[in-house]
Scaffold this motif. Structure first.
Motif, mmCIF file in Angstrom:
data_model
loop_
_atom_site.group_PDB
_atom_site.id
_atom_site.type_symbol
_atom_site.label_atom_id
_atom_site.label_comp_id
_atom_site.label_asym_id
_atom_site.label_seq_id
_atom_site.Cartn_x
_atom_site.Cartn_y
_atom_site.Cartn_z
ATOM 1 N N THR A 23 -10.186 20.740 14.937
ATOM 2 C CA THR A 23 -10.176 19.878 16.113
ATOM 3 C C THR A 23 -10.761 20.607 17.301
ATOM 4 O O THR A 23 -10.740 21.846 17.359
ATOM 5 N N ARG A 24 -11.299 19.855 18.252
ATOM 6 C CA ARG A 24 -11.624 20.445 19.546
ATOM 7 C C ARG A 24 -10.323 20.871 20.216
ATOM 8 O O ARG A 24 -9.239 20.420 19.855
ATOM 9 N N ALA A 29 -8.049 15.850 22.271
ATOM 10 C CA ALA A 29 -8.402 16.103 20.873
ATOM 11 C C ALA A 29 -7.204 16.629 20.101
ATOM 12 O O ALA A 29 -6.930 16.196 18.963
ATOM 13 N N THR A 33 -5.389 14.690 16.997
ATOM 14 C CA THR A 33 -5.365 15.383 15.714
ATOM 15 C C THR A 33 -3.937 15.628 15.258
ATOM 16 O O THR A 33 -3.616 15.523 14.062
ATOM 17 N N LEU A 50 -3.353 22.963 12.355
ATOM 18 C CA LEU A 50 -4.475 22.619 13.221
ATOM 19 C C LEU A 50 -5.281 23.874 13.542
ATOM 20 O O LEU A 50 -4.714 24.908 13.898
ATOM 21 N N THR A 52 -8.287 25.059 16.048
ATOM 22 C CA THR A 52 -9.071 24.649 17.209
ATOM 23 C C THR A 52 -10.436 25.314 17.205
ATOM 24 O O THR A 52 -10.569 26.499 16.918
ATOM 25 N N LEU A 77 -17.759 21.745 15.088
ATOM 26 C CA LEU A 77 -16.700 21.353 14.152
ATOM 27 C C LEU A 77 -17.257 21.262 12.733
ATOM 28 O O LEU A 77 -16.646 21.759 11.776
ATOM 29 N N LEU A 89 -11.760 17.418 9.334
ATOM 30 C CA LEU A 89 -12.023 17.342 10.771
ATOM 31 C C LEU A 89 -11.514 16.009 11.285
ATOM 32 O O LEU A 89 -11.615 14.987 10.596
ATOM 33 N N VAL A 90 -11.006 15.994 12.495
ATOM 34 C CA VAL A 90 -10.663 14.740 13.162
ATOM 35 C C VAL A 90 -11.580 14.591 14.372
ATOM 36 O O VAL A 90 -11.616 15.457 15.244
ATOM 37 N N HIS A 91 -12.330 13.494 14.398
ATOM 38 C CA HIS A 91 -13.232 13.193 15.505
ATOM 39 C C HIS A 91 -12.793 11.895 16.183
ATOM 40 O O HIS A 91 -12.247 10.996 15.534
#
Length: 333
Positions: A23-24, A29, A33, A50, A52, A77, A89-91
């Motif tokens: 994740t960002r 973000a 996430t 997670l 980052t 990412l 990845l979560v966008h």
């Protein structure tokens, strides 16, 4: 059976029985996430971590249009995923380019949050009651065009920064209002700042707004492994289809995710409806197309095929009406 959720900074080595989600590092973000991570942990019992990752879009202060669109958030990412520094990845789906990244696929789209835009203004003002010449901040060419179309007297100010930074400029009196995504405000528990919601019928939002995308290495979305099970647990078929329809418009117009385009799709009464609008940047002109499809007529892949079909028909109508000459659409790549 319940898994745990933890956080790691930077690259994370693979550990047995742990799914690593990239994740960002922004507050929004991480919040969204974490929401996905908890859903995966609850549904699968797998421990989730997670990871980052800092992206160029996070460190640059240039406007999104100068940076080349919100795809700048995805590159680092994706590099981390391909380097096996994370497993998923979560966008924000609206920030993800429509062109597929080699070796990666969108494996799941969780249930969508509120897709609307929201005005956060001083003194409880709405778009209608903002005084003439009021300063309204946004970094989105689409929102700029929509604001100018509705209220040409407003001074629209190009801004960057996270949600707190933008809301802070209103609190400090530098701006009279900012326009933000309702979904992001909700994920940060900041809906108290909203003074006006914009209806999707008048203010269609960015394709995919309010939805999240989970991206994985190609092939890992199949089978019965922990990644495939995680994706199956959180994918929401209707959201996946409506987001696909909206993003098909972007892809068909060869447009970037920061182009002045709004799209809104929904499934209702057995039909998938899609409406999309391309704006002239100054808000003086727009072109809109709407179509519907019946998923049942597409066989086994119904919703996905219906989404791509209705998106393609909307694109054809927009292009025939001259949408390509109305605004600089950029690139989806």
């Amino acid at each position: 059976m319940t898994g745990t959720v933890s956080t790691a900074a930077g690259a994370s080595a693979r550990r047995d029985g742990v799914l690593r989600i990239g994740t960002r590092g922004s507050a929004l973000a991480v919040a969204q996430t974490t929401h996905v991570a908890k859903a995966i942990a609850r549904a699968t019992g797998v421990d989730v971590e997670l990871v980052t990752v800092t992206t160029h879009g996070d460190t640059s202060r240039e406007s999104l249009s100068n940076l080349g669109g919100t795809g700048v958030f995805a590159t680092a990412l994706r590099e981390a995923l391909l380097a096996d520094e994370c497993d998923l990845l979560v966008h924000s789906l609206k920030d993800l380019p429509t062109a597929a990244a080699p070796g990666l696929v969108i494996g799941a789209v969780p249930k969508r949050a509120d897709a609307r835009d929201a005005l956060c203004a001083r003194d409880g003002l709405t778009l209608e009651t903002l005084p003439e010449g009021a300063r309204v901040g946004t970094g989105s060419p689409r929102r700029i065009a929509q604001l100018k179309a509705q209220r040409p007297d407003l001074e629209v100010v190009d801004i960057r920064g996270n949600v707190d930074t933008r809301l802070g400029r209103v609190a400090e009196g530098d701006l009279d209002a900012v326009v933000l995504a309702a979904a992001g405000l909700g994920r940060l528990d900041r809906l108290d700042a909203v003074t006006d919601y914009f209806p999707l019928s008048q203010f269609p939002t960015a394709p995919g707004q309010g939805a999240l995308a989970i991206e994985v290495r190609a092939g890992e979305e199949k089978g019965r492994g922990p990644i495939a099970r995680a994706l199956q647990a959180v994918d929401h078929a209707t959201t996946h289809a409506t987001a696909t329809a909206e993003r098909t418009v972007l892809a068909g117009l060869e447009a970037g995710c920061a182009a002045p385009i709004g799209a809104s799709a929904l499934v209702e009464d057995g039909l998938l409806f899609l409406t999309a609008t391309v704006y002239r940047p100054d808000g003086t002109e727009r072109i809109t197309a709407s179509h519907a499809a019946t998923p049942d007529s597409f066989g086994a892949a119904d919703l996905d095929e219906a989404a791509r079909d209705v998106g393609a028909r909307v694109v054809t109508e927009l292009l025939e009406a001259g949408a390509a000459g109305l605004a600089p659409l950029g690139s989806s790549r």
